[in-house]
Design an enzyme around this catalytic site. Structure first.
Site, PDB file in Angstrom:
ATOM      1  CG  HIS A  58      35.384  35.500  16.230  1.00 21.91           C
ATOM      2  ND1 HIS A  58      34.876  35.209  14.990  1.00 21.91           N
ATOM      3  CD2 HIS A  58      34.985  34.464  17.023  1.00 21.91           C
ATOM      4  CE1 HIS A  58      34.207  34.068  15.038  1.00 21.91           C
ATOM      5  NE2 HIS A  58      34.257  33.597  16.267  1.00 21.91           N
TER       6      HIS A  58
ATOM      7  CD  GLU B 225      34.916  37.698  12.660  1.00 23.33           C
ATOM      8  OE1 GLU B 225      35.721  36.743  12.732  1.00 23.33           O
ATOM      9  OE2 GLU B 225      33.843  37.729  13.276  1.00 23.33           O
TER      10      GLU B 225
HETATM   11  N1  LIG Z   1      32.115  34.269  19.466  1.00 21.09           N
HETATM   12  C1  LIG Z   1      32.710  33.106  19.542  1.00 21.09           C
HETATM   13  O1  LIG Z   1      33.928  33.010  19.730  1.00 21.09           O
HETATM   14  C2  LIG Z   1      31.909  31.865  19.416  1.00 21.09           C
HETATM   15  C3  LIG Z   1      30.766  31.858  18.665  1.00 21.09           C
HETATM   16  N2  LIG Z   1      30.022  30.707  18.562  1.00 21.09           N
HETATM   17  C4  LIG Z   1      28.793  30.747  17.763  1.00 21.09           C
HETATM   18  O2  LIG Z   1      27.697  30.393  18.597  1.00 21.09           O
HETATM   19  C5  LIG Z   1      26.831  29.565  17.854  1.00 21.09           C
HETATM   20  C6  LIG Z   1      25.926  28.786  18.776  1.00 21.09           C
HETATM   21  O3  LIG Z   1      26.657  27.787  19.447  1.00 21.09           O
HETATM   22  P1  LIG Z   1      25.934  26.619  20.265  1.00 21.09           P
HETATM   23  O4  LIG Z   1      25.070  27.191  21.308  1.00 21.09           O
HETATM   24  O5  LIG Z   1      26.972  25.654  20.675  1.00 21.09           O
HETATM   25  O6  LIG Z   1      25.045  25.973  19.133  1.00 21.09           O
HETATM   26  P2  LIG Z   1      23.790  25.027  19.324  1.00 21.09           P
HETATM   27  O7  LIG Z   1      23.605  24.352  18.014  1.00 21.09           O
HETATM   28  O8  LIG Z   1      23.921  24.209  20.548  1.00 21.09           O
HETATM   29  O9  LIG Z   1      22.578  26.049  19.545  1.00 21.09           O
HETATM   30  C7  LIG Z   1      22.069  26.885  18.559  1.00 21.09           C
HETATM   31  C8  LIG Z   1      20.592  27.086  18.858  1.00 21.09           C
HETATM   32  O10 LIG Z   1      20.068  28.058  17.964  1.00 21.09           O
HETATM   33  C9  LIG Z   1      18.773  27.630  17.573  1.00 21.09           C
HETATM   34  N3  LIG Z   1      18.398  28.312  16.347  1.00 21.09           N
HETATM   35  C10 LIG Z   1      18.756  28.034  15.070  1.00 21.09           C
HETATM   36  N4  LIG Z   1      18.207  28.915  14.221  1.00 21.09           N
HETATM   37  C11 LIG Z   1      17.494  29.777  14.981  1.00 21.09           C
HETATM   38  C12 LIG Z   1      16.695  30.902  14.682  1.00 21.09           C
HETATM   39  N5  LIG Z   1      16.527  31.341  13.425  1.00 21.09           N
HETATM   40  N6  LIG Z   1      16.073  31.540  15.700  1.00 21.09           N
HETATM   41  C13 LIG Z   1      16.213  31.093  16.981  1.00 21.09           C
HETATM   42  N7  LIG Z   1      16.948  30.029  17.319  1.00 21.09           N
HETATM   43  C14 LIG Z   1      17.586  29.382  16.331  1.00 21.09           C
HETATM   44  C15 LIG Z   1      18.910  26.129  17.454  1.00 21.09           C
HETATM   45  O11 LIG Z   1      17.669  25.476  17.471  1.00 21.09           O
HETATM   46  C16 LIG Z   1      19.759  25.815  18.669  1.00 21.09           C
HETATM   47  O12 LIG Z   1      18.992  25.582  19.807  1.00 21.09           O
HETATM   48  C17 LIG Z   1      27.789  28.722  17.017  1.00 21.09           C
HETATM   49  O13 LIG Z   1      27.154  28.152  15.900  1.00 21.09           O
HETATM   50  C18 LIG Z   1      28.835  29.733  16.621  1.00 21.09           C
HETATM   51  O14 LIG Z   1      28.456  30.362  15.428  1.00 21.09           O
HETATM   52  C19 LIG Z   1      30.402  29.566  19.202  1.00 21.09           C
HETATM   53  C20 LIG Z   1      31.536  29.535  19.955  1.00 21.09           C
HETATM   54  C21 LIG Z   1      32.418  30.671  20.094  1.00 21.09           C
HETATM   55  O1  LIG Z   2      33.661  28.122  18.107  1.00 19.14           O
HETATM   56  C1  LIG Z   2      33.233  28.947  17.281  1.00 19.14           C
HETATM   57  O2  LIG Z   2      32.283  28.739  16.524  1.00 19.14           O
HETATM   58  C2  LIG Z   2      33.854  30.269  17.224  1.00 19.14           C
HETATM   59  O3  LIG Z   2      33.284  31.180  16.678  1.00 19.14           O
HETATM   60  C3  LIG Z   2      35.202  30.440  17.757  1.00 19.14           C
HETATM   61  O4  LIG Z   2      35.962  30.700  16.640  1.00 19.14           O
HETATM   62  P1  LIG Z   2      37.559  30.788  16.691  1.00 19.14           P
HETATM   63  O5  LIG Z   2      38.058  29.414  16.972  1.00 19.14           O
HETATM   64  O6  LIG Z   2      37.906  31.712  17.808  1.00 19.14           O
HETATM   65  O7  LIG Z   2      37.951  31.281  15.357  1.00 19.14           O
END
Ligand SMILES: NC(=O)C1=CN([C@@H]2O[C@H](COP(=O)(O)OP(=O)(O)OC[C@H]3O[C@@H](n4cnc5c(N)ncnc54)[C@H](O)[C@@H]3O)[C@@H](O)[C@H]2O)C=CC1
Ligand SMILES: O=C(O)C(=O)COP(=O)(O)O
Length: 411
Positions: free
Chosen positions: A294, A271
């Site tokens: 993103h 990215e």
């Molecule tokens: N696109 C964006 O802007 C954003 C992306 N994210 C991404 O989303 C991810 C998830 O966020 P949350 O839901 O808050 O995290 P979380 O920690 O609450 O949930 C993640 C879940 O994935 C499960 N998990 C872990 N490894 C796994 C696998 N191999 N197979 C199946 N399940 C598995 C965990 O047990 C957990 O339940 C963050 O770590 C981040 O990387 C988060 C916020 C914004």
């Molecule tokens: O909250 C996360 O993990 C995200 O991926 C969001 O990322 P950013 O703050 O938009 O760079």
């Protein structure tokens, strides 16, 4: 003996803010008396990052800035890192722990923003809006309903049923989708969602798959060529987790073959670090593909709340030593005691350090009024409250203890 040194003056504490973090964080720091704030719009790397962090006490990042072991080791003054996002995969947490640097994040301030974009993307994909949109912009009037569907009654497969996955589940049910989920942990199903313990079955049975796993070694290429081969009836894929969770070349092939009927992709293995860098992806210009830069968590509401949440944790840690929410050094929460000085001692978790601390203090004839210890496999974190008015060169004494990583006197 010299009088007890008190805390590092707030006005001299350099706080580095990268990646255009919300002004709510800047305002919180300023309100709390921190005036040495350096702000940069994008991510930094290499020598530029090292230089900026050379004398920084706190660094605030989003998902882009890579705080590797090398970077952390060079930033000798660093006390804490704030990840103003959910993911912490951009930080070498092990290196931060061993360096005695506390790492915080915002575990749920942008959860809802991501979940809403997932629902929006699901509708866009299943109605084939990307192609209709492109055609309309090009002057073409295509009202054909072929392959355009309602999401009502469709099956949504959620991979990773954590904060975001379960929030998506609730919103999806409200829209009439039937929700199934796969997680490596045992999770409480919300509403009418049903667990599926086998990823292949989930993929084969659902119409849409959405990924919400964290970026870890265990999830790297989770959706590789083999897993993507289980898509064989035009199911749609949404990835708003991390770019390297999906083999992007294999996804391109599956989309071109039609085995995957569409994709919404918000995160990429590579990215751009900032607005000036060009974005390129193998998924560009493929039919029924939505590419977003993103922005899953990029809403004003989410960013404002993240700014407040993480800055509050950082200020609390700097000023009281409370490390609740830490992803590196051990967690400790401490009530403030009146008429005391508070000392923080972070050390390698080897036997004898605590007794060495206590022996130093007792030799100096200082009354210990409170003591807290928490450890993880590599690091011990001790907080000492000692009686006020005692006089000693405590900091120097405690720094001399073998295996000491960091010592701070707060007040
Ligand atoms: N696109 C964006 O802007 C954003 C992306 N994210 C991404 O989303 C991810 C998830 O966020 P949350 O839901 O808050 O995290 P979380 O920690 O609450 O949930 C993640 C879940 O994935 C499960 N998990 C872990 N490894 C796994 C696998 N191999 N197979 C199946 N399940 C598995 C965990 O047990 C957990 O339940 C963050 O770590 C981040 O990387 C988060 C916020 C914004
Ligand atoms: O909250 C996360 O993990 C995200 O991926 C969001 O990322 P950013 O703050 O938009 O760079």
């Amino acid at each position: 003996m010299s009088p007890l040194k008190t805390s590092f003056p707030k006005g001299k504490m350099k706080i580095v803010i990268l990646e255009s973090i919300s002004q709510s964080a800047v305002e919180s720091f300023k309100k709390a008396g921190y005036t040495q704030i350096e702000q940069y719009p994008g991510a930094l790397s290499g020598e530029e990052l090292d230089e900026v962090l050379k004398d920084a006490k706190v660094v605030c990042v989003r998902s882009k800035t890579q705080l590797t072991e090398e970077v952390i080791q060079k930033a000798k003054k660093l006390v804490a890192i704030g990840c103003f996002c959910i993911g912490t995969n951009q930080v070498d947490l092990d290196a931060a722990n061993k360096a005695g640097v506390c790492v915080f994040n915002a575990p749920f301030s942008n959860t809802r923003s991501v979940a809403e974009l997932v629902i929006a993307s699901a509708i866009m994909l299943i109605r084939r809006i990307p192609d209709k949109d492109k055609a309309a912009h090009a002057g073409e009037w295509d009202k054909d309903s072929t392959n355009a569907h309602e999401i009502r009654g469709k099956k949504l497969g959620v991979v990773g049923y954590g904060h975001i996955g379960s929030q998506v589940s609730i919103l999806a049910e409200a829209m009439g989708l039937k929700v199934f989920y796969y997680d490596v942990e045992n999770k409480l199903p919300l509403g009418n969602a049903e667990e599926v313990t086998d990823l292949k079955t989930l993929i084969e049975d659902c119409d849409l798959i959405t990924l919400h796993v964290p970026g870890t070694n265990g999830t790297k290429n989770l959706f590789d060529k083999q897993v993507l081969s289980w898509f064989n009836k035009g199911q749609m894929l949404i990835n708003m987790s991390r770019g390297n969770v999906v083999d992007i070349e294999a996804l391109k092939t599956a989309l071109e073959d039609g085995r995957i009927g569409g994709a919404a992709v918000d995160v990429f293995p590579e990215e751009p670090k900032n607005k000036a860098e060009k974005f390129s992806s193998p998924l560009q210009n493929i039919s029924n593909v939505i590419l977003t830069p993103h922005i899953g968590g990029s809403t004003e509401e989410a960013q404002w709340n993240i700014g407040l949440d993480v800055s509050a944790k950082l200020i609390k840690y700097i000023e009281s030593g409370s490390s609740i929410g830490s992803h590196s050094i051990p967690e400790l929460s401490l009530p403030k005691m009146e008429d005391t000085h508070r000392i923080l001692h972070i050390h390698k978790n080897v036997s004898g350090v605590l007794s060495e601390i206590n022996s130093k203090i007792s030799k100096l004839d200082v009354n210990i009024l409170g003591q807290y210890l928490s450890t993880n496999i590599d690091v011990g974190y001790v907080v000492l409250d000692i009686a006020k008015n005692d006089s000693l060169d405590t900091l120097k004494e405690l720094r001399q203890i073998e295996h000491t990583i960091k010592v701070r006197i707060l007040y």
